[in-house]
Design an enzyme around this catalytic site. Structure first.
Site, short mmCIF file in Angstrom:
data_model
loop_
_atom_site.label_atom_id
_atom_site.label_comp_id
_atom_site.label_asym_id
_atom_site.label_seq_id
_atom_site.Cartn_x
_atom_site.Cartn_y
_atom_site.Cartn_z
N LYS A 56 -13.08 -8.06 -6.65
CA LYS A 56 -13.34 -8.59 -5.32
C LYS A 56 -14.66 -9.34 -5.43
O LYS A 56 -15.74 -8.75 -5.27
CB LYS A 56 -13.45 -7.43 -4.32
CG LYS A 56 -12.14 -6.66 -4.13
CD LYS A 56 -12.39 -5.44 -3.25
CE LYS A 56 -11.11 -4.93 -2.60
NZ LYS A 56 -10.06 -4.59 -3.55
N LYS A 104 0.86 -1.18 0.00
CA LYS A 104 0.00 0.00 0.00
C LYS A 104 0.90 1.23 0.00
O LYS A 104 1.80 1.34 0.84
CB LYS A 104 -0.88 0.01 1.25
CG LYS A 104 -1.81 -1.18 1.35
CD LYS A 104 -3.16 -0.85 0.77
CE LYS A 104 -4.13 -2.00 0.96
NZ LYS A 104 -5.35 -1.81 0.15
#
Ligand SMILES: [Mg+2]
Length: 289
Positions: free
Chosen positions: A218, A118
């Site tokens: 997802k 990230k």
């Protein structure tokens, strides 16, 4: 089929920092249709229903349900949970990507070769980590919409200097698709869309508007797996399948889809983020609640 559900809470070993604040506890719902299991893991800030909506929906569901009823479900995470509970099948081994927490070395020793980092706007931090990682490590950088256009240019320039960066994920906000389309043609490093394509309708919209880069999917919040499968196959989408922090029940349903639809390492390497509900045995997970 007889329907039952149980709500769970699963504490992160250490809170996950996201663009939407700190995430300390993953709450979800395990469902059971006779002896088949499914999982509902909403991610409201990603555009799915809320956990509260999902619980109320389960409370209002009939005790005995059938496939026709399932096709009328209005919420994406519930669509996934119920429909995937019906589908069973073999699970084959897939290469995994792990989200880096503190220590990449232990992940490397566990066999992970794809790592997700990230990123913020600070390139130096990512550079230090990249220079430390073995050259054989495949790296994905996720900006979670946090970059401006000029920052995205800087990151892509930086990424192009490395051979082992697989893609830069969602550098800019969902409404900046045109800019990301333009940038995706100017650098060697591909851009992957994630927040932009959190459900099937958005996925279709980005495809219609010309996106032919990578799509992060997802499945747990993407709606009916059958419709997702059909769209991905029809258009031969380049996809990465990724977790919203499910237990083994939701994960195995997502991995079955990934095995069928994607050639890239799957982003489900997240069990090291939890101490509880890590069992791979569905019955045991169910009985622990
Ligand atoms: Mg992402």
């Amino acid at each position: 089929m007889r329907f039952e559900f149980r709500v769970y809470q699963r504490r992160f070993r250490k809170p996950l920092r996201t663009n939407h604040g700190e995430w300390a506890i993953r709450e979800g719902i395990l469902i059971r249709l006779d002896d088949r299991f499914g999982e509902i893991t909403p991610l409201e800030w990603f555009g799915s229903e809320s956990l509260k909506d999902a619980i109320e929906f389960c409370q209002s569901a009939p005790k005995a349900i059938d496939p026709d009823w399932i096709q009328q479900i209005p919420f994406p995470a519930c669509q996934f949970g119920f429909e995937s509970a019906f589908s069973a099948g073999e699970l084959k081994e897939l290469p995994q990507s792990a989200l880096i927490s503190d220590d990449w070395r232990s992940l490397w020793h566990q066999g992970y070769r794809t790592f997700k980092i990230k990123i913020g706007s600070e390139i130096a931090i990512a550079k230090a980590l990249l220079d430390e990682l073995p050259k054989a490590a495949n790296v994905r950088l996720d900006a979670n919409t946090g970059l401006t256009e000029s920052e995205t240019h800087q990151w892509l320039e930086f990424c192009d200097r490395y051979e082992n960066i697989e893609f830069l994920e969602q550098p800019m906000l969902e409404n900046e698709l045109e800019t990301m389309l333009k940038l995706s043609q100017q650098y060697r490093t591909p851009i992957a869309l994630d927040e932009s394509v959190s459900n099937l309708a958005q996925l279709k919209d980005c495809f219609d508007r010309g996106w032919r880069g990578i799509f992060v999917i997802k499945p747990a919040i993407a709606g009916f797996p059958s419709q997702l499968r059909q769209f991905c196959l029809e258009h031969q989408l380049d996809t990465v399948f990724s977790t919203v922090f499910e237990t083994a029940i939701g994960r195995s349903a997502g991995l079955r889809l990934a095995a069928e639809l994607s050639n890239r390492a799957v982003g489900y390497g997240t069990t090291h983020w939890f101490d509880e509900l890590n069992s791979e045995d569905f019955e045991e997970l169910w009985n622990s609640l």
